[in-house]
Scaffold this motif. Sequence first.
Motif, PDB file in Angstrom:
ATOM      1  N   GLU A 119       0.831  -1.193   0.000  1.00 38.60           N
ATOM      2  CA  GLU A 119       0.000   0.000   0.000  1.00 38.60           C
ATOM      3  C   GLU A 119       0.872   1.252   0.000  1.00 38.60           C
ATOM      4  N   ILE A 120       0.240   2.388  -0.222  1.00 39.38           N
ATOM      5  CA  ILE A 120       0.928   3.677  -0.190  1.00 39.38           C
ATOM      6  C   ILE A 120       0.322   4.499   0.939  1.00 39.38           C
ATOM      7  N   SER A 121       1.181   4.971   1.828  1.00 35.65           N
ATOM      8  CA  SER A 121       0.690   5.724   2.983  1.00 35.65           C
ATOM      9  C   SER A 121       0.244   7.119   2.563  1.00 35.65           C
ATOM     10  N   GLY A 122      -0.673   7.675   3.379  1.00 33.13           N
ATOM     11  CA  GLY A 122      -1.180   9.009   3.107  1.00 33.13           C
ATOM     12  C   GLY A 122      -0.374  10.075   3.820  1.00 33.13           C
ATOM     13  N   LEU A 123      -0.869  11.310   3.705  1.00 31.46           N
ATOM     14  CA  LEU A 123      -0.217  12.440   4.348  1.00 31.46           C
ATOM     15  C   LEU A 123      -0.104  12.205   5.857  1.00 31.46           C
ATOM     16  N   PRO A 124       0.925  12.727   6.494  1.00 32.94           N
ATOM     17  CA  PRO A 124       1.879  13.701   5.984  1.00 32.94           C
ATOM     18  C   PRO A 124       3.095  13.110   5.270  1.00 32.94           C
ATOM     19  N   VAL A 125       3.334  11.796   5.389  1.00 33.32           N
ATOM     20  CA  VAL A 125       4.492  11.181   4.745  1.00 33.32           C
ATOM     21  C   VAL A 125       3.993  10.127   3.759  1.00 33.32           C
ATOM     22  N   ILE A 126       4.196  10.369   2.480  1.00 34.77           N
ATOM     23  CA  ILE A 126       3.731   9.449   1.446  1.00 34.77           C
ATOM     24  C   ILE A 126       4.869   8.500   1.081  1.00 34.77           C
ATOM     25  N   SER A 127       4.637   7.200   1.274  1.00 41.05           N
ATOM     26  CA  SER A 127       5.653   6.202   0.924  1.00 41.05           C
ATOM     27  C   SER A 127       4.963   4.848   0.790  1.00 41.05           C
ATOM     28  N   ARG A 128       5.647   3.906   0.182  1.00 43.05           N
ATOM     29  CA  ARG A 128       5.083   2.572   0.006  1.00 43.05           C
ATOM     30  C   ARG A 128       5.313   1.740   1.268  1.00 43.05           C
ATOM     31  N   VAL A 129       4.291   0.993   1.655  1.00 43.02           N
ATOM     32  CA  VAL A 129       4.370   0.091   2.801  1.00 43.02           C
ATOM     33  C   VAL A 129       4.165  -1.323   2.264  1.00 43.02           C
ATOM     34  N   VAL A 130       5.226  -2.122   2.327  1.00 43.76           N
ATOM     35  CA  VAL A 130       5.221  -3.450   1.715  1.00 43.76           C
ATOM     36  C   VAL A 130       5.761  -4.460   2.708  1.00 43.76           C
ATOM     37  N   GLY A 131       5.110  -5.615   2.794  1.00 42.57           N
ATOM     38  CA  GLY A 131       5.636  -6.663   3.649  1.00 42.57           C
ATOM     39  C   GLY A 131       4.598  -7.695   4.025  1.00 42.57           C
ATOM     40  N   THR A 132       4.943  -8.467   5.047  1.00 41.21           N
ATOM     41  CA  THR A 132       4.114  -9.596   5.464  1.00 41.21           C
ATOM     42  C   THR A 132       3.919  -9.572   6.971  1.00 41.21           C
ATOM     43  N   ILE A 133       2.682  -9.798   7.386  1.00 38.72           N
ATOM     44  CA  ILE A 133       2.353  -9.973   8.798  1.00 38.72           C
ATOM     45  C   ILE A 133       1.713 -11.341   8.949  1.00 38.72           C
ATOM     46  N   THR A 134       2.213 -12.155   9.850  1.00 39.32           N
ATOM     47  CA  THR A 134       1.680 -13.493  10.079  1.00 39.32           C
ATOM     48  C   THR A 134       1.080 -13.571  11.478  1.00 39.32           C
ATOM     49  N   VAL A 135      -0.189 -13.939  11.529  1.00 34.94           N
ATOM     50  CA  VAL A 135      -0.908 -14.075  12.796  1.00 34.94           C
ATOM     51  C   VAL A 135      -1.128 -15.559  13.071  1.00 34.94           C
ATOM     52  N   THR A 136      -0.651 -16.034  14.219  1.00 32.45           N
ATOM     53  CA  THR A 136      -0.805 -17.441  14.593  1.00 32.45           C
ATOM     54  C   THR A 136      -1.658 -17.530  15.849  1.00 32.45           C
ATOM     55  N   PRO A 137      -2.944 -17.862  15.709  1.00 28.99           N
ATOM     56  CA  PRO A 137      -3.809 -17.966  16.887  1.00 28.99           C
ATOM     57  C   PRO A 137      -3.406 -19.144  17.763  1.00 28.99           C
ATOM     58  N   SER A 138      -3.520 -18.965  19.079  1.00 29.27           N
ATOM     59  CA  SER A 138      -3.346 -20.120  19.953  1.00 29.27           C
ATOM     60  C   SER A 138      -4.553 -21.046  19.835  1.00 29.27           C
ATOM     61  N   ALA A 139      -5.706 -20.459  19.487  1.00 27.19           N
ATOM     62  CA  ALA A 139      -6.935 -21.214  19.237  1.00 27.19           C
ATOM     63  C   ALA A 139      -7.936 -20.252  18.618  1.00 27.19           C
ATOM     64  N   VAL A 140      -8.984 -20.799  18.007  1.00 25.78           N
ATOM     65  CA  VAL A 140     -10.062 -19.987  17.438  1.00 25.78           C
ATOM     66  C   VAL A 140     -11.322 -20.205  18.272  1.00 25.78           C
ATOM     67  N   THR A 141     -11.954 -19.122  18.689  1.00 28.42           N
ATOM     68  CA  THR A 141     -13.113 -19.219  19.560  1.00 28.42           C
ATOM     69  C   THR A 141     -14.399 -19.408  18.743  1.00 28.42           C
ATOM     70  N   ASP A 142     -15.475 -19.756  19.432  1.00 31.22           N
ATOM     71  CA  ASP A 142     -16.791 -19.817  18.806  1.00 31.22           C
ATOM     72  C   ASP A 142     -17.702 -18.724  19.347  1.00 31.22           C
TER      73      ASP A 142
END
Length: 288
Positions: free
Chosen positions: A85-108
């Motif tokens: 993605e590209i960030s908005g004002l006040p600083v415009i730049s590209r934001v690139v990468g990976t975020i990994t979420v590992t749940p300990s469990a999934v609730t109901d």
Amino acid sequence: MSDDGSRAVSIIGFIGSVFSPWYRWSGRRDPENHCCINVATYGPSGRFTMTDRGRAALRQTPDQLTVGPSSMRWKGDRLVIEVNEISGLPVISRVVGTITVTPSAVTDQELLLTDDGAHVWRPFAPVSRIEVDLGKHGQWSGHGYFDANFGTRALEADFDYWTWGRYPTSQGASCFYDATRRDGSELAAGFVFGADGTATEVTPPPKRPMRRSLWTVRRETRGDAGTKPKQVKAMLDAPFYCRAAVETVIDGETTTGVHEALDLNRLRGPWLMPMLAVRVPRRAGWRF
């Protein structure tokens, strides 16, 4: 949030982007034509991205949500989020990468926020670990959280004000959802989540006042009687909304979690929409 508390990240996938002026101006008739993957990073080199995209940018499968160049997908027991993605004002730049979420469990667990079920909160994984690699915008690991909200009406149609907080504890996490509905009724919900996915609804500890945000949004959270919650890290501050890392005490345990306060009366005002348009660009012409 990073284990040392110095960094944090928030990623929200929207179909019908509830904070988008373009969606409101459209009459909110076509949510798939106003989708977004919002990325906000906090700490050194913090950035904010929120691009409203048209229906051509949206792809969905049972395991994946794609909006333009960014996506969320389940890979085994992990949620892998690829952002470009590209960030908005006040600083415009590209934001690139990976975020990994590992749940300990999934609730109901599921919570109706209004009696008719027009708004629903679904805390899928209140206890998780995250690994963040956004290059120059941060590489770290910490504790995380994954939930969803669903609605068939605009938030400001049914609510005047709400706060939400998720606090990690030695047993898992505690979450508190408080809201004032437009009909004058109150929501006051508390849950304790175990690392194994168990969810126990509890009577929340007392509401404790906090200092107002920079935009003077009223703030309060839950905490033991006689304690005073405090902001320990500023995150997002807007005329109608505040997100921050907050320290409070729950059942004698001091904990720092993420807290949000939302003033829907302010969001309801038409004066706010042109301001939001500066931070939320519209890009309707995306093509794969």
